[in-house]
Design a protein around this motif. Structure first.
Motif, PDB file in Angstrom:
ATOM      1  N   GLU A  30       0.847  -1.183   0.000  1.00  0.00           N
ATOM      2  CA  GLU A  30       0.000   0.000   0.000  1.00  0.00           C
ATOM      3  C   GLU A  30       0.883   1.233   0.000  1.00  0.00           C
ATOM      4  OE1 GLU A  30      -3.897   0.071   2.164  1.00  0.00           O
ATOM      5  OE2 GLU A  30      -2.925  -1.549   3.285  1.00  0.00           O
ATOM      6  N   LEU A 133      -9.163  -6.770  -5.931  1.00  0.00           N
ATOM      7  CA  LEU A 133     -10.624  -6.888  -5.917  1.00  0.00           C
ATOM      8  C   LEU A 133     -11.145  -7.440  -4.594  1.00  0.00           C
ATOM      9  CD1 LEU A 133     -11.217  -8.258  -9.530  1.00  0.00           C
ATOM     10  CD2 LEU A 133     -11.626  -5.935  -8.689  1.00  0.00           C
ATOM     11  N   SER A 134     -10.288  -8.175  -3.872  1.00  0.00           N
ATOM     12  CA  SER A 134     -10.703  -8.722  -2.579  1.00  0.00           C
ATOM     13  C   SER A 134     -10.555  -7.708  -1.450  1.00  0.00           C
ATOM     14  CB  SER A 134      -9.874  -9.965  -2.246  1.00  0.00           C
ATOM     15  OG  SER A 134      -8.521  -9.622  -1.965  1.00  0.00           O
ATOM     16  N   GLU A 135      -9.923  -6.572  -1.750  1.00  0.00           N
ATOM     17  CA  GLU A 135      -9.688  -5.547  -0.726  1.00  0.00           C
ATOM     18  C   GLU A 135     -10.366  -4.236  -1.122  1.00  0.00           C
ATOM     19  OE1 GLU A 135      -5.688  -4.967   0.405  1.00  0.00           O
ATOM     20  OE2 GLU A 135      -5.384  -7.028   1.069  1.00  0.00           O
ATOM     21  N   ASP A 136     -11.668  -4.266  -1.173  1.00  0.00           N
ATOM     22  CA  ASP A 136     -12.448  -3.052  -1.447  1.00  0.00           C
ATOM     23  C   ASP A 136     -12.060  -2.400  -2.772  1.00  0.00           C
ATOM     24  OD1 ASP A 136     -13.828  -3.330   0.985  1.00  0.00           O
ATOM     25  OD2 ASP A 136     -12.215  -2.302   2.050  1.00  0.00           O
ATOM     26  N   ASP A 137     -11.813  -3.237  -3.780  1.00  0.00           N
ATOM     27  CA  ASP A 137     -11.583  -2.739  -5.136  1.00  0.00           C
ATOM     28  C   ASP A 137     -10.457  -1.711  -5.185  1.00  0.00           C
ATOM     29  OD1 ASP A 137     -12.035  -2.754  -7.817  1.00  0.00           O
ATOM     30  OD2 ASP A 137     -13.665  -1.303  -7.762  1.00  0.00           O
ATOM     31  N   ASN A 138      -9.279  -2.095  -4.710  1.00  0.00           N
ATOM     32  CA  ASN A 138      -8.123  -1.223  -4.710  1.00  0.00           C
ATOM     33  C   ASN A 138      -7.563  -1.064  -6.122  1.00  0.00           C
ATOM     34  OD1 ASN A 138      -6.322   0.353  -3.025  1.00  0.00           O
ATOM     35  ND2 ASN A 138      -6.678  -1.207  -1.459  1.00  0.00           N
ATOM     36  N   ARG A 139      -6.500  -0.276  -6.269  1.00  0.00           N
ATOM     37  CA  ARG A 139      -5.827  -0.057  -7.540  1.00  0.00           C
ATOM     38  C   ARG A 139      -4.330  -0.229  -7.336  1.00  0.00           C
ATOM     39  NH1 ARG A 139     -10.430  -0.298  -8.673  1.00  0.00           N
ATOM     40  NH2 ARG A 139     -11.697   1.069  -9.999  1.00  0.00           N
ATOM     41  N   THR A 180      -7.976  -2.996 -12.316  1.00  0.00           N
ATOM     42  CA  THR A 180      -7.411  -2.278 -11.175  1.00  0.00           C
ATOM     43  C   THR A 180      -6.012  -1.718 -11.424  1.00  0.00           C
ATOM     44  OG1 THR A 180      -6.495  -4.297 -10.185  1.00  0.00           O
ATOM     45  CG2 THR A 180      -8.753  -3.695  -9.588  1.00  0.00           C
TER      46      THR A 180
END
Length: 264
Positions: A30, A133-139, A180
């Motif tokens: 992150e 996609l498994s983590e709140d639709d991150n990028r 993403t």
């Protein structure tokens, strides 16, 4: 948003090649953890400078270090090289990041048109996407060494337009375009990125692991490697990451370390 750093071990040529295996490794984190991770690495580099005389700005290139090649030749004895490698893995385990490793075994390829780099990069991106996609639709964005940037850019653009994934439950495949990834892969010289150097270390050790554990006819390591590592040491290094839950085991649930291995 996540930042993903890529590097490789082995050559990506086919059908003409010099190495049976091609390994692509990625560390991704992150963006909010980037600064903290960087500071930990900087302190680590100061530590190994003080203890081993390893310059802070010198690139940590795993293969050259283990095999006592330029620019490390004659500077560190085999025990010191092993210690530096073990410390590098303990460093990676201490960072707040995730890891995916992909291995391509060219002896299993059946088509002369098989694109090794394209497939390895595709498998890597697909698994990062699944994580996003498994983590709140991150990028996420990709940062990689300059050497393969043109090809990796073409692959990432293609996958954002059309991406077919083999189905686990029925014959054929289904379409799942990448959603993403942001921007084209961004180039950065490996000597200027501690994070790319971490991926370099991972890729080389996963290559050694694959040579002994993932292929039909295990490969004996070069003497220069065996002077530093015994068979099984590479697995112990990966165990360090496993214990700290740095490996994305969902990448391949059939391998203890989550290593993706193709062709099947």
């Amino acid at each position: 948003m996540y930042i993903a750093y890529f590097d490789e071990s082995g050559d990506d040529g086919y059908p003409n090649y010099s190495s049976q295996l091609f390994v692509m490794s990625v560390v991704y984190m992150e963006e909010s953890n980037w600064k903290q991770n960087y500071e930990i690495i900087r302190k680590f580099r100061k530590f190994i400078k003080d203890k081993y005389g390893f310059p802070i700005k010198m690139e940590f290139h795993c293969r050259q270090l283990i095999q006592d090649k330029h620019p490390y030749h004659g500077k560190y004895n085999p025990q010191e090289r092993k210690e530096l490698l073990e410390l590098q893995f303990k460093l990676i385990a201490a960072l707040d990041l995730k890891i995916i490793n992909v291995v391509i075994d060219k002896h299993k390829i059946t088509s002369n048109n098989y694109d090794v780099l394209k497939n390895a990069f595709t498998y890597s991106l697909q698994r990062i996407e699944n994580d996003m996609l498994s983590e709140d639709d991150n990028r996420f964005i990709v940062i990689t060494d300059e050497g393969r940037i043109e090809k990796m850019t073409a692959v990432s653009r293609l996958l954002q337009r059309i991406n077919y994934i083999p189905s686990l439950f029925e014959e054929g495949s289904y379409r799942n375009d990448l959603k993403t990834i942001l921007e084209d892969p961004l180039p950065k010289k490996s000597q200027e990125s501690y994070f790319i150097q971490l991926s370099d270390t991972l890729a080389y050790i996963v290559n050694l692991y694959a040579q002994r554990n993932l292929i039909q006819n295990p490969i004996n390591w070069p003497r220069r490697v065996s002077d530093v590592l015994n068979y099984g040491d590479e697995e112990e290094l990966l165990e360090i990451l496993l214990r700290k839950q740095r490996l994305n085991l969902k990448a391949n649930k059939n391998n203890k370390f989550g290593i993706v291995h193709y062709p099947k």
